[in-house]
Design an enzyme around this catalytic site. Structure first.
Site, PDB file in Angstrom:
ATOM      1  N   CYS A 262       0.817  -1.218   0.000  1.00 50.07           N
ATOM      2  CA  CYS A 262       0.000   0.000   0.000  1.00 50.07           C
ATOM      3  C   CYS A 262       0.849   1.266   0.000  1.00 50.07           C
ATOM      4  O   CYS A 262       0.566   2.209  -0.753  1.00 50.07           O
ATOM      5  CB  CYS A 262      -0.988  -0.006   1.169  1.00 50.07           C
ATOM      6  SG  CYS A 262      -0.263   0.210   2.801  1.00 50.07           S
ATOM      7  N   HIS A 311      -2.510   1.349   6.902  1.00 49.30           N
ATOM      8  CA  HIS A 311      -2.941   1.211   5.510  1.00 49.30           C
ATOM      9  C   HIS A 311      -3.434   2.574   5.037  1.00 49.30           C
ATOM     10  O   HIS A 311      -3.937   3.368   5.837  1.00 49.30           O
ATOM     11  CB  HIS A 311      -4.058   0.175   5.388  1.00 49.30           C
ATOM     12  CG  HIS A 311      -4.388  -0.167   3.965  1.00 49.30           C
ATOM     13  ND1 HIS A 311      -3.595  -0.988   3.199  1.00 49.30           N
ATOM     14  CD2 HIS A 311      -5.415   0.218   3.163  1.00 49.30           C
ATOM     15  CE1 HIS A 311      -4.122  -1.112   1.990  1.00 49.30           C
ATOM     16  NE2 HIS A 311      -5.216  -0.382   1.939  1.00 49.30           N
ATOM     17  N   HIS A 323      -6.383   2.109  -3.755  1.00 51.16           N
ATOM     18  CA  HIS A 323      -5.300   1.644  -2.884  1.00 51.16           C
ATOM     19  C   HIS A 323      -4.800   0.291  -3.363  1.00 51.16           C
ATOM     20  O   HIS A 323      -5.418  -0.360  -4.212  1.00 51.16           O
ATOM     21  CB  HIS A 323      -5.799   1.516  -1.443  1.00 51.16           C
ATOM     22  CG  HIS A 323      -6.891   0.495  -1.281  1.00 51.16           C
ATOM     23  ND1 HIS A 323      -6.806  -0.580  -0.423  1.00 51.16           N
ATOM     24  CD2 HIS A 323      -8.105   0.362  -1.896  1.00 51.16           C
ATOM     25  CE1 HIS A 323      -7.919  -1.308  -0.508  1.00 51.16           C
ATOM     26  NE2 HIS A 323      -8.719  -0.752  -1.381  1.00 51.16           N
TER      27      HIS A 323
END
Length: 353
Positions: A262, A311, A323
């Protein structure tokens, strides 16, 4: 790779030295990774032998679906047959003996089996989650020496600690890159991307101003004749770049188009516009400016596998963000989905230059 795993067991267990004095049941029930060490140090195992190492060999062959008889430590016909079948499928000499090459091949396949389990599952469980996915992750973490509790398929504190330790270790050689902060970075206007600032209204009448000229020169977008802010144009460029990589697979530690994690994905997208971001999610969180509500191109952060930001993605507007997810790679998700809404920490704005 074995030595790396052994060192992790040393790091996460105080009973390592004690393990070598224990019988087979201890290796299976407490420290399965130690079997690798014992097998690699054993001489060739072959028909007619009876030894604890044979038990370990049978146990591994059974786990890999080559041996379906009892684990008795006796190297008989069925053990020999299982070894021969394994050797045949792995293009090894088919002699039915556990020589050095065969033992290493068995260990490598077992390691790959458990590594694949961890890669196949998104390691973002919530406390109290139950199911086969949790159980498989527990088994894999147990094998590598991180998880030291019952394999019950229930995600609790021990499972969470094991995942955190695993991610810390697998990220140690990846997350050491320090972000290089551009000396000429200027802070982005603190307004929504759809608004027109007073400065932008004056730009057309003040084009000879040297400071404005330098700012325009540094902005990596083409100036248009519409009344659109620089941050709006920059946001559209960020979104355009981000969407180019939809479908790129997830790869732990990945920072290229062959695979992203990520933070690697965020860093790559922004770097395409000459905007430097730190390497990890927590560093990106600390290096960006808090905003109450995200606008297009801002970052949205989540608390997943550990306390704090772990994240992040790029906000697209309309409650959506893009993402690099562990399940589907680069994808577009919705903030109001329960999984993300429950873990949402807030939005941040990147300083542009």
């Amino acid at each position: 790779m074995l030595q790396d795993q052994i060192s992790r067991v040393v790091k996460h267990s105080v009973a390592y030295s004690f393990a070598f004095s224990q019988p087979f049941a201890f290796y299976v029930d407490a420290y399965p990774l130690m079997q690798n060490e014992v097998l690699e140090q054993s001489n060739m195992l072959q028909f007619g032998m009876q030894h604890e190492s044979v038990r370990m060999l049978q146990h591994k062959l059974q786990k890999l679906s080559y041996y379906d008889s009892s684990i008795d430590g006796e190297f008989g016909v069925l053990t020999e047959y299982a070894l021969t079948k394994f050797q045949q499928e792995h293009l090894l000499e088919q002699n039915g003996k556990a020589n050095e090459k065969t033992v290493k091949a068995i260990i490598n396949e077992e390691e790959e089996y458990y590594e694949n389990l961890l890669q196949q599952h998104e390691l973002t469980f919530s406390m109290g989650d139950r199911g086969e996915d949790v159980k498989e992750v527990q088994e894999a973490l147990f094998y590598f020496g991180y998880y030291r509790a019952n394999i019950d398929g229930i995600y609790g504190e021990k499972s969470n600690e094991a995942i955190e330790a695993y991610k810390q270790d697998t990220g140690e050689e990846i997350h050491h890159i320090e972000a290089e902060i551009h000396e000429k970075t200027v802070e982005a206007p603190q307004v929504a991307s759809v608004e027109v600032t007073e400065q932008e209204s004056n730009e057309k009448s003040d084009e000879t101003n040297q400071e404005e000229a330098e700012a325009n020169k540094e902005t990596p977008v083409k100036k248009e004749n519409t009344s659109t802010s620089k941050s709006s144009v920059s946001a559209s460029q960020i979104i355009s770049s981000a969407k180019e990589h939809i479908g790129t697979p997830y790869r732990w530690g990945g920072t290229s188009t062959s695979g992203f994690d990520c933070s690697g994905y965020l860093q790559y997208v922004y770097n395409q516009l000459d905007v430097n971001l730190p390497r990890t999610v927590s560093e990106i969180w600390n290096a960006t400016k808090h905003i109450d509500q995200p606008s297009v191109g801002d970052l949205v952060f989540f608390e997943t596998y550990k306390p704090g930001p772990s994240h992040a993605g790029i906000y697209l507007g309309d409650g959506k963000f893009i993402h690099a997810g562990e399940s589907n790679g680069v994808e577009i998700s919705e903030l109001n989905v329960s999984y993300w809404s429950e873990r949402y920490l807030g939005a941040k704005r990147v300083s542009l230059h």
